[in-house]
Design an enzyme around this catalytic site. Structure first.
Site, PDB file in Angstrom:
ATOM      1  N   ASP A 193       0.824  -1.209   0.000  1.00 54.90           N
ATOM      2  CA  ASP A 193       0.000   0.000   0.000  1.00 54.90           C
ATOM      3  C   ASP A 193       0.861   1.263   0.000  1.00 54.90           C
ATOM      4  O   ASP A 193       1.882   1.329   0.691  1.00 54.90           O
ATOM      5  CB  ASP A 193      -0.886  -0.020   1.245  1.00 54.90           C
ATOM      6  CG  ASP A 193      -2.093   0.880   1.139  1.00 54.90           C
ATOM      7  OD1 ASP A 193      -2.541   1.145   0.012  1.00 54.90           O
ATOM      8  OD2 ASP A 193      -2.609   1.305   2.195  1.00 54.90           O
ATOM      9  N   HIS A 194       0.438   2.257  -0.757  1.00 56.63           N
ATOM     10  CA  HIS A 194       1.091   3.575  -0.791  1.00 56.63           C
ATOM     11  C   HIS A 194       2.599   3.498  -1.026  1.00 56.63           C
ATOM     12  O   HIS A 194       3.378   4.171  -0.347  1.00 56.63           O
ATOM     13  CB  HIS A 194       0.799   4.338   0.511  1.00 56.63           C
ATOM     14  CG  HIS A 194      -0.613   4.810   0.614  1.00 56.63           C
ATOM     15  ND1 HIS A 194      -1.109   5.869  -0.123  1.00 56.63           N
ATOM     16  CD2 HIS A 194      -1.654   4.349   1.359  1.00 56.63           C
ATOM     17  CE1 HIS A 194      -2.393   6.047   0.176  1.00 56.63           C
ATOM     18  NE2 HIS A 194      -2.743   5.133   1.052  1.00 56.63           N
ATOM     19  N   HIS A 239      -6.998  10.403   5.445  1.00 60.92           N
ATOM     20  CA  HIS A 239      -6.378   9.428   6.335  1.00 60.92           C
ATOM     21  C   HIS A 239      -6.387   9.944   7.775  1.00 60.92           C
ATOM     22  O   HIS A 239      -6.339  11.143   8.012  1.00 60.92           O
ATOM     23  CB  HIS A 239      -4.934   9.167   5.908  1.00 60.92           C
ATOM     24  CG  HIS A 239      -4.820   8.593   4.537  1.00 60.92           C
ATOM     25  ND1 HIS A 239      -4.365   9.323   3.460  1.00 60.92           N
ATOM     26  CD2 HIS A 239      -5.100   7.357   4.051  1.00 60.92           C
ATOM     27  CE1 HIS A 239      -4.364   8.557   2.370  1.00 60.92           C
ATOM     28  NE2 HIS A 239      -4.807   7.365   2.708  1.00 60.92           N
ATOM     29  N   GLY A 240      -6.424   9.005   8.724  1.00 62.44           N
ATOM     30  CA  GLY A 240      -6.313   9.378  10.133  1.00 62.44           C
ATOM     31  C   GLY A 240      -7.664   9.624  10.783  1.00 62.44           C
ATOM     32  O   GLY A 240      -8.710   9.212  10.291  1.00 62.44           O
ATOM     33  N   HIS A 244      -9.615   5.350  -0.179  1.00 59.33           N
ATOM     34  CA  HIS A 244      -8.682   5.443   0.939  1.00 59.33           C
ATOM     35  C   HIS A 244      -9.277   6.343   2.019  1.00 59.33           C
ATOM     36  O   HIS A 244     -10.152   7.159   1.764  1.00 59.33           O
ATOM     37  CB  HIS A 244      -7.336   6.004   0.469  1.00 59.33           C
ATOM     38  CG  HIS A 244      -6.527   5.028  -0.324  1.00 59.33           C
ATOM     39  ND1 HIS A 244      -5.536   4.258   0.250  1.00 59.33           N
ATOM     40  CD2 HIS A 244      -6.572   4.678  -1.630  1.00 59.33           C
ATOM     41  CE1 HIS A 244      -5.004   3.482  -0.684  1.00 59.33           C
ATOM     42  NE2 HIS A 244      -5.625   3.731  -1.839  1.00 59.33           N
ATOM     43  N   GLY A 245      -8.778   6.176   3.255  1.00 54.89           N
ATOM     44  CA  GLY A 245      -9.271   7.005   4.344  1.00 54.89           C
ATOM     45  C   GLY A 245     -10.667   6.614   4.802  1.00 54.89           C
ATOM     46  O   GLY A 245     -11.488   7.470   5.130  1.00 54.89           O
ATOM     47  N   ASN A 247     -10.130   1.064   2.200  1.00 56.31           N
ATOM     48  CA  ASN A 247      -9.021   0.923   3.138  1.00 56.31           C
ATOM     49  C   ASN A 247      -9.408   1.361   4.545  1.00 56.31           C
ATOM     50  O   ASN A 247     -10.004   2.421   4.726  1.00 56.31           O
ATOM     51  CB  ASN A 247      -7.832   1.760   2.672  1.00 56.31           C
ATOM     52  CG  ASN A 247      -7.113   1.155   1.490  1.00 56.31           C
ATOM     53  OD1 ASN A 247      -7.732   0.562   0.608  1.00 56.31           O
ATOM     54  ND2 ASN A 247      -5.809   1.309   1.459  1.00 56.31           N
ATOM     55  N   THR A 272      -6.883   3.252  10.799  1.00 54.01           N
ATOM     56  CA  THR A 272      -6.976   3.967  12.073  1.00 54.01           C
ATOM     57  C   THR A 272      -7.980   3.336  13.018  1.00 54.01           C
ATOM     58  O   THR A 272      -7.713   3.200  14.219  1.00 54.01           O
ATOM     59  CB  THR A 272      -7.346   5.447  11.828  1.00 54.01           C
ATOM     60  OG1 THR A 272      -6.347   6.049  10.996  1.00 54.01           O
ATOM     61  CG2 THR A 272      -7.434   6.211  13.138  1.00 54.01           C
TER      62      THR A 272
END
Length: 281
Positions: free
Chosen positions: A81-82, A180-181, A208-209, A230, A233
């Protein structure tokens, strides 16, 4: 069983459900994710991010990921990933990852295309699929929390079509409002853009996120065009919360951590309406 995501995503797309991509950072997280997938009888994307290399080397991640993926009977994709540079991604391909992502979303469009195509050209010779990304999924400093009207970071239809055509990627991560986060609120998801891109782009789409983006919104994403979502967190927060509960010893603490991780994956399997896949190889 360790598989490619190529056919798996097509099945998800055809049947309007998403497969969770769970980031693992050690053997414990990989073990819990795959065992939970097995107990639920559902497919899984077991993901390792380049940003976690300080905690787990790519060599360790490849060994751990393949070991646990091959222990279960449900389809498991071992995904890098990433990935941010070709040499790191090439190592992942050579080590046995069945799927890789080049994240050039912060680059100018032409350079993103050029670098992504370099990864695609090498990966496809090894039978490995590639995920690309356009648009920007931030880290909450620029996330669309609440009812923001600023959609300047959203992926455009024109860019999505051109990017897929020019790179030959197997799946595409797009930006429609997540980050993200952790959130202080919930993101404003651009479902119109999701529908627009999913109806014109032939490859499966990725979000994502996903963590804490709201169950109702994520359910819509899963059933209205996203084949992979995805999550990271939420796993870490849940495990940490469980670890704060009183425990008698180290082994009880491990059990608590495992329970926190398992609860999140089971929850998102339901939210994403993930379906069993009869894998024919």
């Amino acid at each position: 069983m360790l598989v490619s995501s190529r056919d798996l995503f097509q099945i998800a797309r055809k049947n309007s459900f998403a497969i969770p991509a769970a980031n693992f950072v050690d053997a414990l997280t990989a073990k819990v994710y795959t065992e939970t997938a097995e107990s639920c009888g559902l497919p899984l994307i077991l993901a390792y991010a380049q940003s976690h290399e300080a905690y787990l080397s790519i060599e360790e991640a490849a060994w751990i990921g393949k070991y646990y993926a091959e222990k279960v009977n449900v389809p498991v994709v071992l995904h890098l990933d990433h990935g941010s540079d070709f040499q790191f991604i090439k190592r992942g391909i050579d080590l046995g990852f069945s799927s890789v992502m080049f994240d050039g979303s912060s680059l100018p469009f032409k350079l993103n295309v050029q670098n992504t195509k370099e990864v695609v050209d090498y990966a496809h010779t090894k039978g490995v699929v590639v995920e690309g990304e356009i648009g920007h999924v931030g880290s909450n400093e620029i996330s669309y929390e609440g009812e923001s009207n600023d959609r300047s970071y959203d992926t455009t239809l024109e860019d999505a079509i051109n990017f897929v055509k020019e790179t030959n990627v197997d799946s595409l991560a797009i930006s429609i409002g997540t980050a993200h986060g952790k959130y202080t609120g919930e993101p404003s998801i651009n479902f119109d853009r999701l529908h627009e891109i999913s109806s014109h782009v032939t490859v499966p789409l990725v979000l994502h996120g996903g963590s804490s983006s709201g169950d109702q919104k994520l359910n819509r994403c899963a059933t209205e065009g996203m084949s992979k979502i995805n999550i990271f967190t939420d796993f870490i927060v849940s495990a940490h919360k469980k670890a704060k509960e009183p425990s008698q010893d180290y082994f009880e603490l491990i059990n608590q951590l495992e329970e926190g991780l398992k609860q999140v994956l089971v929850h998102y399997y339901k939210v994403f309406e993930t379906q069993p896949v009869q894998w024919k190889g």
